[in-house]
Motif scaffolding. Structure first.
Motif, PDB file in Angstrom:
ATOM      1  N   ARG A  20       0.810  -1.219   0.000  1.00 20.13           N
ATOM      2  CA  ARG A  20       0.000   0.000   0.000  1.00 20.13           C
ATOM      3  C   ARG A  20       0.844   1.270   0.000  1.00 20.13           C
ATOM      4  NH1 ARG A  20      -5.539  -1.087   3.479  1.00 20.13           N
ATOM      5  NH2 ARG A  20      -5.806  -3.268   2.837  1.00 20.13           N
ATOM      6  N   VAL A  21       2.146   1.134   0.219  1.00 24.65           N
ATOM      7  CA  VAL A  21       2.983   2.337   0.315  1.00 24.65           C
ATOM      8  C   VAL A  21       4.153   2.338  -0.659  1.00 24.65           C
ATOM      9  CG1 VAL A  21       2.379   2.720   2.733  1.00 24.65           C
ATOM     10  CG2 VAL A  21       4.391   1.347   2.179  1.00 24.65           C
ATOM     11  N   ALA A  22       4.500   1.192  -1.231  1.00 25.82           N
ATOM     12  CA  ALA A  22       5.633   1.120  -2.153  1.00 25.82           C
ATOM     13  C   ALA A  22       5.159   0.556  -3.489  1.00 25.82           C
ATOM     14  CB  ALA A  22       6.747   0.248  -1.578  1.00 25.82           C
ATOM     15  N   ALA A  23       5.387   1.303  -4.552  1.00 30.55           N
ATOM     16  CA  ALA A  23       4.894   0.895  -5.867  1.00 30.55           C
ATOM     17  C   ALA A  23       5.477  -0.436  -6.316  1.00 30.55           C
ATOM     18  CB  ALA A  23       5.203   1.986  -6.896  1.00 30.55           C
ATOM     19  N   CYS A  24       6.767  -0.661  -6.039  1.00 31.69           N
ATOM     20  CA  CYS A  24       7.384  -1.915  -6.481  1.00 31.69           C
ATOM     21  C   CYS A  24       6.782  -3.112  -5.754  1.00 31.69           C
ATOM     22  CB  CYS A  24       8.898  -1.867  -6.300  1.00 31.69           C
ATOM     23  SG  CYS A  24       9.457  -1.526  -4.622  1.00 31.69           S
ATOM     24  N   VAL A  25       6.421  -2.939  -4.477  1.00 31.89           N
ATOM     25  CA  VAL A  25       5.789  -4.027  -3.730  1.00 31.89           C
ATOM     26  C   VAL A  25       4.362  -4.245  -4.229  1.00 31.89           C
ATOM     27  CG1 VAL A  25       5.139  -4.868  -1.445  1.00 31.89           C
ATOM     28  CG2 VAL A  25       7.227  -3.539  -1.725  1.00 31.89           C
ATOM     29  N   ALA A  26       3.657  -3.160  -4.513  1.00 31.55           N
ATOM     30  CA  ALA A  26       2.310  -3.287  -5.072  1.00 31.55           C
ATOM     31  C   ALA A  26       2.348  -4.017  -6.407  1.00 31.55           C
ATOM     32  CB  ALA A  26       1.679  -1.906  -5.235  1.00 31.55           C
ATOM     33  N   ALA A  27       3.347  -3.708  -7.228  1.00 35.97           N
ATOM     34  CA  ALA A  27       3.482  -4.387  -8.521  1.00 35.97           C
ATOM     35  C   ALA A  27       3.707  -5.878  -8.322  1.00 35.97           C
ATOM     36  CB  ALA A  27       4.634  -3.771  -9.314  1.00 35.97           C
TER      37      ALA A  27
END
Length: 225
Positions: free
Chosen positions: A102-109
């Motif tokens: 929810r806070v890091a784009a790479c983790v969301a990806a």
């Protein structure tokens, strides 16, 4: 199951609608999945088979899946962000981020890659093992899934160490002999490649009690890319 995603810096790494996979509708996840695959500098998805989960336990296998996803990348990252769980045994610096998707784009990806892959796998299993409703409940414990287990018994892809499966298998949580391989317990090292750079996100493909999906207007706000 786990996935790793390394997004490019700048506008090319900005994916419209990217968010925690649990907050997206199935259609939104599929669209974002294709964007991540098209734009990522490197990505990988790793599936841990049911027999290994039964032999080693879910948490151990979750960590192993994260390590293997990282080791499968063709580009070596400079830094690793993992969703929730700290992962040891890596030879690059990293940080576990609570609700990182929810806070890091790479983790969301990474979470989108893992979730879509898992859902597609469940649809495939539904065709191979009709009657369990895998395409609908996606493997989660539901009343319909429990009823199907009671009626048909577990299939080869069920995890016999799970309470609901053990309750109907008559094997006290033990898988059939053919499903009990000897599994080495150790860390999967990060493979080295000729290229390096960027921050990679790593996320799991299954989470308990996902919230109700929302529409297309959910986007990633800020975060690390």
């Amino acid at each position: 199951m786990a996935a790793a995603a390394l997004l490019p810096e700048g506008r090319r790494g900005e994916i419209d609608g990217l968010a925690d996979s649990k907050l997206l509708t199935p259609a939104s996840r599929e669209r974002v999945y294709e964007e991540v695959v098209a734009r990522a500098l490197a990505y990988a998805v790793v599936v841990i088979p049911a027999d290994e989960v039964d032999a080693r336990g879910l948490h151990v296998c979750n960590l192993a899946a994260m390590r293997r996803a990282l080791a499968s990348l063709t580009t070596r990252p400079e830094y690793v962000l993992t969703d929730g769980f700290p992962v040891d045994g890596l030879d690059v610096p990293g940080l576990a981020v609570w609700k990182g998707d929810r806070v890091a784009a790479c983790v969301a990806a990474a979470s989108v890659l893992a979730k879509v892959t898992r859902d597609r796998l469940m649809v495939e299993l539904d065709g191979r093992y009709p009657g369990y409703g895998f395409a609908e409940h996606k493997g989660y414990i539901t009343a319909e899934h429990t009823a199907a287990l009671r009626e048909h018994g577990p299939c080869a892809e069920h995890r016999f160490s799970y309470v609901n499966v053990a309750a109907v298998s008559g094997r006290d949580g033990r898988p059939p002999r053919s499903r009990r391989p000897v599994v080495a317990d150790g860390h999967e090292p990060m493979e080295r490649s000729g290229r390096s750079g960027g921050t990679v996100g790593v996320a799991l493909g299954e989470q308990p009690r996902p919230p109700a999906p929302v529409g297309e207007d959910v986007v990633m706000e800020g975060g690390v890319r």
